[in-house]
Design an enzyme around this catalytic site. Structure first.
Site, PDB file in Angstrom:
ATOM      1  N   CYS A   5       4.254  20.709  -2.405  1.00  0.00           N
ATOM      2  CA  CYS A   5       4.909  19.396  -2.550  1.00  0.00           C
ATOM      3  C   CYS A   5       5.402  18.829  -1.230  1.00  0.00           C
ATOM      4  O   CYS A   5       5.725  17.643  -1.149  1.00  0.00           O
ATOM      5  CB  CYS A   5       6.064  19.485  -3.534  1.00  0.00           C
ATOM      6  N   HIS A  42      11.217  13.776  -2.745  1.00  0.00           N
ATOM      7  CA  HIS A  42      10.112  14.292  -3.567  1.00  0.00           C
ATOM      8  C   HIS A  42      10.483  14.098  -5.034  1.00  0.00           C
ATOM      9  O   HIS A  42      11.591  14.402  -5.455  1.00  0.00           O
ATOM     10  CB  HIS A  42       9.898  15.770  -3.252  1.00  0.00           C
ATOM     11  N   ASN A  75       5.517  14.722 -11.519  1.00  0.00           N
ATOM     12  CA  ASN A  75       5.543  15.363 -10.206  1.00  0.00           C
ATOM     13  C   ASN A  75       4.114  15.451  -9.690  1.00  0.00           C
ATOM     14  O   ASN A  75       3.318  16.252 -10.183  1.00  0.00           O
ATOM     15  CB  ASN A  75       6.175  16.750 -10.342  1.00  0.00           C
TER      16      ASN A  75
HETATM   17  N1  ACO Z   1       9.469  20.970 -24.486  1.00  0.00           N
HETATM   18  C1  ACO Z   1      10.371  21.513 -25.319  1.00  0.00           C
HETATM   19  N2  ACO Z   1      11.015  22.662 -25.049  1.00  0.00           N
HETATM   20  C2  ACO Z   1      10.736  23.284 -23.900  1.00  0.00           C
HETATM   21  C3  ACO Z   1       9.806  22.778 -22.989  1.00  0.00           C
HETATM   22  C4  ACO Z   1       9.150  21.568 -23.313  1.00  0.00           C
HETATM   23  N3  ACO Z   1       8.242  20.997 -22.514  1.00  0.00           N
HETATM   24  N4  ACO Z   1       9.732  23.592 -21.927  1.00  0.00           N
HETATM   25  C5  ACO Z   1      10.586  24.602 -22.164  1.00  0.00           C
HETATM   26  N5  ACO Z   1      11.205  24.419 -23.352  1.00  0.00           N
HETATM   27  C6  ACO Z   1      12.194  25.264 -23.992  1.00  0.00           C
HETATM   28  C7  ACO Z   1      12.143  26.681 -23.481  1.00  0.00           C
HETATM   29  O1  ACO Z   1      11.127  27.424 -24.123  1.00  0.00           O
HETATM   30  C8  ACO Z   1      13.525  27.171 -23.839  1.00  0.00           C
HETATM   31  O2  ACO Z   1      13.569  27.501 -25.201  1.00  0.00           O
HETATM   32  P1  ACO Z   1      14.371  28.798 -25.721  1.00  0.00           P
HETATM   33  O3  ACO Z   1      15.792  28.527 -25.341  1.00  0.00           O
HETATM   34  O4  ACO Z   1      14.079  28.793 -27.171  1.00  0.00           O
HETATM   35  O5  ACO Z   1      13.781  29.946 -24.955  1.00  0.00           O
HETATM   36  C9  ACO Z   1      14.396  25.943 -23.634  1.00  0.00           C
HETATM   37  O6  ACO Z   1      13.503  24.819 -23.665  1.00  0.00           O
HETATM   38  C10 ACO Z   1      15.146  25.937 -22.334  1.00  0.00           C
HETATM   39  O7  ACO Z   1      14.229  26.324 -21.308  1.00  0.00           O
HETATM   40  P2  ACO Z   1      14.672  26.445 -19.827  1.00  0.00           P
HETATM   41  O8  ACO Z   1      13.490  26.823 -19.000  1.00  0.00           O
HETATM   42  O9  ACO Z   1      15.879  27.283 -19.704  1.00  0.00           O
HETATM   43  O10 ACO Z   1      15.056  24.925 -19.547  1.00  0.00           O
HETATM   44  P3  ACO Z   1      15.731  24.291 -18.293  1.00  0.00           P
HETATM   45  O11 ACO Z   1      16.919  23.558 -18.695  1.00  0.00           O
HETATM   46  O12 ACO Z   1      15.845  25.273 -17.154  1.00  0.00           O
HETATM   47  O13 ACO Z   1      14.651  23.206 -17.869  1.00  0.00           O
HETATM   48  C11 ACO Z   1      12.883  22.863 -16.300  1.00  0.00           C
HETATM   49  C12 ACO Z   1      13.341  23.618 -17.527  1.00  0.00           C
HETATM   50  C13 ACO Z   1      12.835  21.384 -16.588  1.00  0.00           C
HETATM   51  C14 ACO Z   1      11.488  23.348 -15.922  1.00  0.00           C
HETATM   52  C15 ACO Z   1      13.893  23.143 -15.153  1.00  0.00           C
HETATM   53  O14 ACO Z   1      14.062  24.524 -14.968  1.00  0.00           O
HETATM   54  C16 ACO Z   1      13.444  22.539 -13.872  1.00  0.00           C
HETATM   55  O15 ACO Z   1      13.494  21.353 -13.688  1.00  0.00           O
HETATM   56  N6  ACO Z   1      13.023  23.381 -12.884  1.00  0.00           N
HETATM   57  C17 ACO Z   1      12.481  22.908 -11.674  1.00  0.00           C
HETATM   58  C18 ACO Z   1      11.031  22.703 -11.909  1.00  0.00           C
HETATM   59  C19 ACO Z   1      10.393  21.842 -10.869  1.00  0.00           C
HETATM   60  O16 ACO Z   1      10.814  20.733 -10.631  1.00  0.00           O
HETATM   61  N7  ACO Z   1       9.346  22.397 -10.270  1.00  0.00           N
HETATM   62  C20 ACO Z   1       8.638  21.759  -9.303  1.00  0.00           C
HETATM   63  C21 ACO Z   1       9.497  21.575  -8.080  1.00  0.00           C
HETATM   64  S1  ACO Z   1       8.773  22.146  -6.679  1.00  0.00           S
HETATM   65  C22 ACO Z   1       7.445  21.292  -6.611  1.00  0.00           C
HETATM   66  O17 ACO Z   1       7.481  20.128  -6.881  1.00  0.00           O
HETATM   67  C23 ACO Z   1       6.239  22.053  -6.263  1.00  0.00           C
END
Ligand code: ACO
Length: 336
Positions: A116, A263, A293
């Site tokens: 990224c 970003h 993204n």
């Molecule tokens: N739809 C519905 N539910 C979902 C989804 C979805 N798409 N994805 C995950 N869940 C569920 C999970 O399974 C979990 O369920 P459970 O509690 O029954 O196990 C619940 O939602 C919570 O999951 P978490 O992973 O804990 O959710 P979190 O609040 O951490 O959000 C997210 C997840 C959005 C991915 C967050 O961690 C995040 O933003 N991380 C950064 C990711 C990112 O931006 N990456 C790229 C950046 S670097 C780059 O750009 C290369």
């Protein structure tokens, strides 16, 4: 503050024809919903390439727009740097295919892998090559067709990413029209990496260490994997570092900046970065809702989009901050 050596002379972006909304993903059988995705990420839709919308095609279309805005022809380009994690071929670089498509016969062309941070690192390479006299006019592209490397059955990752290309023309300040402010251009650049954390966000198979095989396909190791929560923590920390350092290097404070273009990973990371720096969100450009993204393409798409919306008039001081797999991160302060 250093005197700028290079400035951004033109911008453009291109995305695939098809937009896929959150509701579309749910309708296709993915166990997710619009409210979850919007609440956690701010994303409402992303663009997904058809087979004819290759990285070369998207990059070339974005490049043509940037060249038109900069008022340059293909023969004036000395260097093409293309930041991407999704080249059309592993050999040769997609940058040379873009060179051929544009007819930029004089240019040196190569790809740069920084996930990224791909456009930001590429812009920094361009500035360096301009500073050494190796190039005067550089086409800097960030482009991705991430839809080909995400696992469309994994709701933890597939909802986040999108396809697209953003292009910029970066030129030596000596090409500025007479009378233009000498303050215009890149005022500071900062970049860092930390390879200890490479497997928090990676694509395990497909390189020479783990070639494609039936076992790879069975374990779905050809697709992007991510530890979302860990990535989130590091992203917030690194973006804060990036913002602080670029401002320090330019001897500026957050109050001096007119617009931050971070970003576009997700709104929660962007808001945390803005809060750290003391930016009101009215001074932060966000378009992750429409594009998702797009990794290396995200900042140059956002820049071109912001310019089209009239958010970057002449004289605007812009702070760019990027974070990506690797980890890689960095920042730049640019006067337009
Ligand atoms: N739809 C519905 N539910 C979902 C989804 C979805 N798409 N994805 C995950 N869940 C569920 C999970 O399974 C979990 O369920 P459970 O509690 O029954 O196990 C619940 O939602 C919570 O999951 P978490 O992973 O804990 O959710 P979190 O609040 O951490 O959000 C997210 C997840 C959005 C991915 C967050 O961690 C995040 O933003 N991380 C950064 C990711 C990112 O931006 N990456 C790229 C950046 S670097 C780059 O750009 C290369």
């Amino acid at each position: 503050m250093k005197r700028p050596i290079a400035y951004i002379a033109g911008t453009g972006y291109a995305v695939p024809r098809r937009a896929v909304t959150n509701d579309d993903l749910a309708a296709q059988g993915l166990e997710t919903n619009d409210a979850w995705i919007r609440d956690r990420t701010g994303i409402g839709q992303r663009y997904v390439s058809a087979p004819d919308e290759t990285l070369t095609v998207l990059s070339t279309n974005a490049a043509r727009l940037a060249m038109a805005e900069a008022g340059i022809t293909a023969s004036e380009i000395d260097l093409i740097v293309l930041g991407t994690a999704t080249p059309d071929h592993l050999l040769p670089a997609t940058a040379v295919e873009v060179q051929a498509a544009l007819g930029a016969g004089r240019a040196m062309a190569f790809d740069l892998g920084a996930a990224c941070s791909g456009w930001l690192y590429s812009a920094q390479v361009a500035e360096g090559m301009i500073a050494t006299g190796m190039a005067e006019t550089v086409l800097v592209i960030g482009a991705e067709v991430l839809s080909t490397i995400v696992d469309w059955t994994d709701r933890n990752t597939c909802v986040l990413f999108g396809d697209g290309a953003g292009a910029t023309i970066i030129r030596h300040v000596r090409t500025l029209p007479r009378g233009e402010s000498r303050e215009r251009g890149i005022l500071s650049s900062y970049g860092r990496s930390d390879g200890n954390l490479y497997d928090l966000l990676w694509r395990p198979a497909g390189g020479v260490a783990e070639p494609f095989s039936d076992a790879v396909y069975a374990a779905r190791r050809q697709y992007v994997r991510m530890e979302g929560r860990e990535v989130f923590k590091h992203a917030v920390r690194s973006m804060a570092d990036a913002v602080d350092r670029a401002l320090d290097m330019a001897k500026l404070t957050p109050a001096d900046v007119d617009l931050m273009i971070p970003h576009q990973a997700n709104t929660r990371i962007i808001e945390a970065t803005a809060k750290h720096a003391g930016f009101d969100m009215s001074r932060v450009f966000v378009n992750v809702d429409r594009f998702g993204n797009t990794s290396a393409a995200s900042i140059p798409i956002a820049l071109a989009d912001a310019r089209q919306q009239g958010r970057v008039p002449e004289g605007t001081l812009v702070l760019f901050a990027a974070f990506g797999a690797g980890f890689t991160w960095g920042s730049m302060v640019v006067r337009f």
